[in-house]
Scaffold this motif. Structure first.
Motif, PDB file in Angstrom:
ATOM      1  N   ASP A  63       0.813  -1.210   0.000  1.00 45.79           N
ATOM      2  CA  ASP A  63       0.000   0.000   0.000  1.00 45.79           C
ATOM      3  C   ASP A  63       0.847   1.262   0.000  1.00 45.79           C
ATOM      4  OD1 ASP A  63      -2.352  -1.494   0.029  1.00 45.79           O
ATOM      5  OD2 ASP A  63      -2.462  -1.504   2.218  1.00 45.79           O
ATOM      6  N   LEU A  64       0.368   2.261  -0.748  1.00 40.35           N
ATOM      7  CA  LEU A  64       0.999   3.579  -0.795  1.00 40.35           C
ATOM      8  C   LEU A  64       0.241   4.542   0.105  1.00 40.35           C
ATOM      9  CD1 LEU A  64       1.609   4.240  -4.627  1.00 40.35           C
ATOM     10  CD2 LEU A  64       3.247   3.410  -2.932  1.00 40.35           C
ATOM     11  N   LEU A  65       0.981   5.379   0.812  1.00 40.57           N
ATOM     12  CA  LEU A  65       0.415   6.481   1.583  1.00 40.57           C
ATOM     13  C   LEU A  65       1.047   7.755   1.066  1.00 40.57           C
ATOM     14  CD1 LEU A  65      -1.296   7.569   3.958  1.00 40.57           C
ATOM     15  CD2 LEU A  65       0.763   7.308   5.385  1.00 40.57           C
ATOM     16  N   VAL A  66       0.215   8.686   0.623  1.00 42.46           N
ATOM     17  CA  VAL A  66       0.702   9.948   0.080  1.00 42.46           C
ATOM     18  C   VAL A  66       0.489  11.024   1.142  1.00 42.46           C
ATOM     19  CG1 VAL A  66       0.548  11.595  -1.816  1.00 42.46           C
ATOM     20  CG2 VAL A  66       0.124   9.174  -2.242  1.00 42.46           C
ATOM     21  N   VAL A  67       1.516  11.844   1.359  1.00 40.15           N
ATOM     22  CA  VAL A  67       1.539  12.798   2.459  1.00 40.15           C
ATOM     23  C   VAL A  67       1.917  14.185   1.952  1.00 40.15           C
ATOM     24  CG1 VAL A  67       2.677  13.334   4.651  1.00 40.15           C
ATOM     25  CG2 VAL A  67       2.284  10.960   4.019  1.00 40.15           C
ATOM     26  N   CYS A  68       1.320  15.216   2.550  1.00 43.28           N
ATOM     27  CA  CYS A  68       1.751  16.603   2.344  1.00 43.28           C
ATOM     28  C   CYS A  68       1.596  17.327   3.680  1.00 43.28           C
ATOM     29  CB  CYS A  68       0.944  17.272   1.228  1.00 43.28           C
ATOM     30  SG  CYS A  68      -0.782  17.556   1.642  1.00 43.28           S
ATOM     31  N   ALA A  69       1.590  18.631   3.671  1.00 44.96           N
ATOM     32  CA  ALA A  69       1.504  19.390   4.923  1.00 44.96           C
ATOM     33  C   ALA A  69       0.121  19.314   5.563  1.00 44.96           C
ATOM     34  CB  ALA A  69       1.891  20.845   4.682  1.00 44.96           C
ATOM     35  N   SER A  70      -0.933  19.428   4.752  1.00 41.12           N
ATOM     36  CA  SER A  70      -2.287  19.494   5.312  1.00 41.12           C
ATOM     37  C   SER A  70      -3.222  18.405   4.810  1.00 41.12           C
ATOM     38  CB  SER A  70      -2.910  20.847   4.978  1.00 41.12           C
ATOM     39  OG  SER A  70      -3.145  20.935   3.578  1.00 41.12           O
ATOM     40  N   GLY A  71      -2.882  17.759   3.726  1.00 40.90           N
ATOM     41  CA  GLY A  71      -3.740  16.752   3.122  1.00 40.90           C
ATOM     42  C   GLY A  71      -4.314  17.171   1.784  1.00 40.90           C
ATOM     43  N   HIS A  87      -4.481   6.938 -13.163  1.00 39.22           N
ATOM     44  CA  HIS A  87      -3.520   6.082 -13.862  1.00 39.22           C
ATOM     45  C   HIS A  87      -3.562   4.650 -13.326  1.00 39.22           C
ATOM     46  CE1 HIS A  87      -1.549   9.199 -16.249  1.00 39.22           C
ATOM     47  NE2 HIS A  87      -1.747   9.995 -15.207  1.00 39.22           N
ATOM     48  N   GLY A  88      -4.600   4.333 -12.570  1.00 36.50           N
ATOM     49  CA  GLY A  88      -4.769   2.977 -12.068  1.00 36.50           C
ATOM     50  C   GLY A  88      -3.892   2.612 -10.888  1.00 36.50           C
ATOM     51  N   ILE A  89      -3.392   3.599 -10.164  1.00 38.27           N
ATOM     52  CA  ILE A  89      -2.529   3.358  -9.007  1.00 38.27           C
ATOM     53  C   ILE A  89      -3.301   3.759  -7.756  1.00 38.27           C
ATOM     54  CG2 ILE A  89      -0.339   3.910  -7.881  1.00 38.27           C
ATOM     55  CD1 ILE A  89       0.674   4.771 -10.715  1.00 38.27           C
ATOM     56  N   GLY A  90      -3.562   2.802  -6.903  1.00 39.46           N
ATOM     57  CA  GLY A  90      -4.284   3.078  -5.659  1.00 39.46           C
ATOM     58  C   GLY A  90      -3.363   3.614  -4.589  1.00 39.46           C
ATOM     59  N   ALA A  91      -3.838   4.611  -3.867  1.00 38.62           N
ATOM     60  CA  ALA A  91      -3.059   5.197  -2.771  1.00 38.62           C
ATOM     61  C   ALA A  91      -4.013   5.858  -1.793  1.00 38.62           C
ATOM     62  CB  ALA A  91      -2.056   6.218  -3.303  1.00 38.62           C
ATOM     63  N   ALA A  92      -3.591   5.947  -0.559  1.00 44.05           N
ATOM     64  CA  ALA A  92      -4.350   6.651   0.478  1.00 44.05           C
ATOM     65  C   ALA A  92      -3.637   7.952   0.796  1.00 44.05           C
ATOM     66  CB  ALA A  92      -4.457   5.800   1.737  1.00 44.05           C
ATOM     67  N   THR A  93      -4.379   8.886   1.363  1.00 40.39           N
ATOM     68  CA  THR A  93      -3.801  10.147   1.797  1.00 40.39           C
ATOM     69  C   THR A  93      -3.821  10.209   3.322  1.00 40.39           C
ATOM     70  OG1 THR A  93      -3.889  12.562   1.555  1.00 40.39           O
ATOM     71  CG2 THR A  93      -5.999  11.405   1.644  1.00 40.39           C
ATOM     72  N   LEU A  94      -2.897  10.956   3.886  1.00 36.58           N
ATOM     73  CA  LEU A  94      -2.830  11.138   5.336  1.00 36.58           C
ATOM     74  C   LEU A  94      -3.728  12.315   5.712  1.00 36.58           C
ATOM     75  CD1 LEU A  94      -1.582  10.419   8.093  1.00 36.58           C
ATOM     76  CD2 LEU A  94       0.262  12.015   7.548  1.00 36.58           C
ATOM     77  N   SER A  95      -4.798  12.041   6.416  1.00 39.73           N
ATOM     78  CA  SER A  95      -5.737  13.076   6.836  1.00 39.73           C
ATOM     79  C   SER A  95      -5.029  14.097   7.733  1.00 39.73           C
ATOM     80  CB  SER A  95      -6.896  12.432   7.600  1.00 39.73           C
ATOM     81  OG  SER A  95      -7.777  13.408   8.090  1.00 39.73           O
ATOM     82  N   GLY A  96      -5.073  15.353   7.340  1.00 42.04           N
ATOM     83  CA  GLY A  96      -4.423  16.399   8.123  1.00 42.04           C
ATOM     84  C   GLY A  96      -2.937  16.539   7.856  1.00 42.04           C
ATOM     85  N   GLY A  97      -2.372  15.655   7.044  1.00 44.51           N
ATOM     86  CA  GLY A  97      -0.979  15.757   6.641  1.00 44.51           C
ATOM     87  C   GLY A  97       0.025  15.675   7.774  1.00 44.51           C
ATOM     88  N   THR A  98       1.219  16.184   7.498  1.00 38.22           N
ATOM     89  CA  THR A  98       2.278  16.140   8.506  1.00 38.22           C
ATOM     90  C   THR A  98       1.941  17.030   9.702  1.00 38.22           C
ATOM     91  OG1 THR A  98       3.508  17.859   7.333  1.00 38.22           O
ATOM     92  CG2 THR A  98       4.136  15.577   6.894  1.00 38.22           C
ATOM     93  N   GLY A  99       1.064  18.011   9.485  1.00 40.35           N
ATOM     94  CA  GLY A  99       0.620  18.833  10.608  1.00 40.35           C
ATOM     95  C   GLY A  99      -0.082  17.994  11.656  1.00 40.35           C
ATOM     96  N   ALA A 100      -1.022  17.140  11.222  1.00 45.96           N
ATOM     97  CA  ALA A 100      -1.731  16.251  12.147  1.00 45.96           C
ATOM     98  C   ALA A 100      -0.765  15.235  12.760  1.00 45.96           C
ATOM     99  CB  ALA A 100      -2.865  15.535  11.416  1.00 45.96           C
ATOM    100  N   TRP A 101       0.155  14.745  11.954  1.00 45.25           N
ATOM    101  CA  TRP A 101       1.145  13.769  12.407  1.00 45.25           C
ATOM    102  C   TRP A 101       1.959  14.331  13.577  1.00 45.25           C
ATOM    103  CZ3 TRP A 101       2.250   8.758  11.035  1.00 45.25           C
ATOM    104  CH2 TRP A 101       3.499   8.244  11.379  1.00 45.25           C
TER     105      TRP A 101
END
Length: 186
Positions: A59-67, A80-94
């Protein structure tokens, strides 16, 4: 895998996820999830083959600052047929939850993109107002920046950030991105 993971869910699964950070290299250097690979959003198309290979392994997890940017990246990957999840709230929430981040060493990290946007927007508005004391038409520049900020808030996009991301200090060195792509593909 769900399309969105909370910081706690991602933390519990970090050992099994391939994490892709789509922020600029400067933002990434200032602190990223442990083991994250930096592929700036504007370089995502170049990384499709490597990401497809990585997604085939797990599994892929895609991350940014806020989501917001990671959600955009996930949509582009899905197209493009590539499944990935996003991090809710980004690195800020992390980081708010106290989860550890890694920082790049050896060089001083550029400012976070949000800080760069605030500096650029504030400088443009102030310049327009000061120049407007002598040339009244210069105030229209300040009005344009203000309108852009309102539009940015309403649409959760930022044209100024896209422009600033193209500056040399916000771009990955070609070798860095090639190394990241090789690690993902391998």
């Amino acid at each position: 895998m769900p399309l969105t993971l909370t910081a706690d869910q991602a933390h519990a699964r970090l050992h099994e996820l391939t994490v892709v950070d789509v922020r600029t290299p400067g933002e990434y250097a200032s602190g990223h999830l442990p083991g994250a690979h930096n592929i700036p959003l504007d370089q995502l198309d170049r990384a499709l083959d490597a990401l497809r290979t990585a997604a085939g392994r797990g599994d892929l997890l895609v991350v940014c600052a806020s989501g917001a940017r990671s959600a955009t990246a996930c949509e582009r990957l899905a197209a493009h047929g590539i499944g990935a999840a996003t991090l809710s709230g980004g690195t800020g929430a992390w980081t708010r939850l106290g989860h550890a981040t890694d920082r790049s060493t050896g060089t001083r990290a550029p400012w976070a993109m949000e800080r760069q946007v605030r500096l650029a927007a504030g400088s443009l508005v102030l310049t327009g107002l000061l120049a407007g004391r002598r040339w009244s038409a210069a105030r229209w520049g300040s009005a344009g920046v203000a309108g852009g900020l309102v539009f940015s808030a309403l649409t959760d996009t930022c044209g100024m950030a896209r422009i600033l991301a193209k500056l040399p200090h916000n771009r990955p060195a070609t070798g860095d991105l090639d190394t990241t792509l090789a690690a993902l593909a391998g």
